[in-house]
Design a protein around this motif. Sequence first.
Motif, short mmCIF file in Angstrom:
data_model
loop_
_atom_site.label_atom_id
_atom_site.label_comp_id
_atom_site.label_asym_id
_atom_site.label_seq_id
_atom_site.Cartn_x
_atom_site.Cartn_y
_atom_site.Cartn_z
N LYS A 263 0.87 -1.18 0.00
CA LYS A 263 0.00 0.00 0.00
C LYS A 263 0.91 1.23 0.00
CE LYS A 263 -3.74 -2.22 2.64
NZ LYS A 263 -3.09 -3.42 3.18
N THR A 264 0.69 2.10 -0.99
CA THR A 264 1.49 3.30 -1.09
C THR A 264 1.08 4.30 -0.01
OG1 THR A 264 1.71 3.01 -3.47
CG2 THR A 264 2.17 5.21 -2.61
N LYS A 276 -1.46 9.90 3.73
CA LYS A 276 -2.42 9.16 2.91
C LYS A 276 -1.88 7.77 2.58
CE LYS A 276 -2.97 9.67 -1.60
NZ LYS A 276 -3.34 10.05 -2.97
N LYS A 277 -2.69 6.76 2.90
CA LYS A 277 -2.36 5.39 2.55
C LYS A 277 -3.38 4.90 1.52
CE LYS A 277 -3.04 2.09 5.62
NZ LYS A 277 -2.80 1.21 6.78
N ILE A 278 -2.91 4.52 0.33
CA ILE A 278 -3.81 4.08 -0.73
C ILE A 278 -4.22 2.63 -0.48
CG2 ILE A 278 -4.04 3.63 -3.20
CD1 ILE A 278 -2.13 5.93 -3.72
N GLU A 281 -6.04 1.47 -5.80
CA GLU A 281 -5.57 2.42 -6.81
C GLU A 281 -6.73 2.98 -7.62
OE1 GLU A 281 -2.64 3.69 -7.48
OE2 GLU A 281 -1.39 2.50 -6.14
N ARG A 287 -6.41 14.18 -11.76
CA ARG A 287 -6.77 14.47 -10.38
C ARG A 287 -7.53 15.79 -10.33
NH1 ARG A 287 -1.63 12.16 -10.17
NH2 ARG A 287 -1.35 10.51 -8.61
N MET A 340 -5.91 12.68 -5.20
CA MET A 340 -6.55 11.40 -5.50
C MET A 340 -7.01 11.29 -6.95
SD MET A 340 -8.75 10.85 -1.97
CE MET A 340 -9.21 9.15 -2.38
N GLU A 344 -10.17 5.96 -6.53
CA GLU A 344 -9.17 5.68 -5.50
C GLU A 344 -9.82 5.60 -4.13
OE1 GLU A 344 -5.46 8.08 -3.49
OE2 GLU A 344 -5.56 8.07 -5.68
N ALA A 346 -8.64 5.60 -0.10
CA ALA A 346 -7.47 5.93 0.71
C ALA A 346 -7.84 6.06 2.18
CB ALA A 346 -6.82 7.23 0.22
N GLU A 379 -13.33 7.41 -0.51
CA GLU A 379 -13.34 6.95 -1.90
C GLU A 379 -13.76 8.12 -2.78
OE1 GLU A 379 -15.63 3.87 -4.96
OE2 GLU A 379 -15.80 3.56 -2.80
#
Length: 520
Positions: A263-264, A276-278, A281, A287, A340, A344, A346, A379
């Motif tokens: 997770k990015t 922020k943790k994605i 994707e 964006r 985002m 996505e 997150a 989301e």
Amino acid sequence: MEDFDMPPPEEMMNDEEMDFADDVAPVMKVGEEKEIGKQGLKKKLLKEGEGWDTPENGDEVEVHYTGTLLDGTKFDSSVDRGTPFKFTLGQGQVIKGWDIGIKTMKKGEKAIFTIPPGLAYGETGSPPTIPPNATLQFEVELLSWVSVKDICKDGGIFKKILVEGEKWENPKDPDEVLVKYEARLEDGTLVAKSDGVEFTVSEGHFCPALSKAVKTMKKGEKALLTVKPQYGFGEHGKPASGDEGAVPPNATLQITLELVSWKTVSYVTDDKKVVKKILKEGEGYDRPNEGAIVKLKLIGKLEDGTVFLKKGYEDGDDLFEFRTDEEQVIEGLDRAALTMKKGEVAFLTIAPEYAFGSSEAKQDLAVVPSNCTVYYEVELVSFEKEKESWDMNTQEKIEAAAKKKEEGNALFKAGKYARASKRYEKVLEMDSMNVKALYRRAQAYINLADLELAEFDIKKALEIDPDNREVKLEYKMLKEKMREYNKKDAQFYGKMFSKMLDSNKSGSKDSEPMSVDSKA
């Protein structure tokens, strides 16, 4: 290969000789012969290889070969034995001519190498099959190779790829990775195993080698790590605990590691207070921009799990909607939405400074206490970007510029100088010669103590309208402020320099008696 595989120690390849081969993967046609480097090694191409990639030092290569003297006498052949020969490239396991020449080959390529004595067995030869000062010829076919990398460049961790991963991205320090691994001692003793463990790369897991290695891996990649003690458990080793076995002092480990996924995790703000943790994707690359209307599914929680806001998850429940950069929501959520993509999902961690600050905040489902870190699962369902200046016609630009200038003025009066400067920037995108916007943005920069940017805007405004009284007056005040800042800087550095001199004088006095004694 008994007679061929290990050259005498003095014939081992030094670093300079290894390096010069990096520049000499010649472009060749079938049947053509070229010299590689400047030591007499020649290569004749018999069959072209695949693609463009060639092996590197440390890679485990597999070849078929036939070796002959110049008179055609055959002295060795893996082809005759029916078994390919494997060795590690660039480690002195074979003669220099091989270490240099095979680095120029592609997978499936076949070539004849003519190798002078200095890159083969030299004055001594290799009795009884290879006489002294013999020039050798080898017909070599590069069947395949396995990439083995010294990932820390200090011999501490060697990584051999067993299964190639997907795409090209690698995890970074803040990311959360999911891995499978199995760690053994060199004698095969199992010391640790996991069928799935998640950890933050920078925090690591089990031993330092795991976090070092995953940063070089792609999703789905599987690798074998040879881990020296400095990246394992060092000179003290590790006692057995739970399901994990003991690791002796100064032990080298063999770790099979698979990067299942990650997770990015990124920092939305420079001070790292909005994270922020994605979780999923998004689509494409687009964006929201500043002023975009965004529609979200949103759950807001406190640290203890209390839900204070929930929108868009129930049947018939409206999505959470707001316009970015309009202070319609807390700053952390506003700024995160701009990063985002559509679709996505997150997880946001937002510190109080970017949330509700030092006062209680009544939300839909609960009260958020003062000075509270909040957490959102978000989301981005859809967004409608604000029209950019280059997509507007002349009339639209005039109307938009007037609107942005009014917004900027309102923000300036409210003391929100950073946001005001952005509004004036939008005006200038549509009308770069707008003196009023340049003047106002300069004032915003002055209040933000960014005097160089302020001076740039003031000078540009005066170029456009040299007789503008307001701008000239502002420039006079700006120059006075800049003199004050320069004076304060000079005083600060002057005091610092003075203290350094005093310290040096004090030190020299203390040392004088020693100097006298030494003369005596």
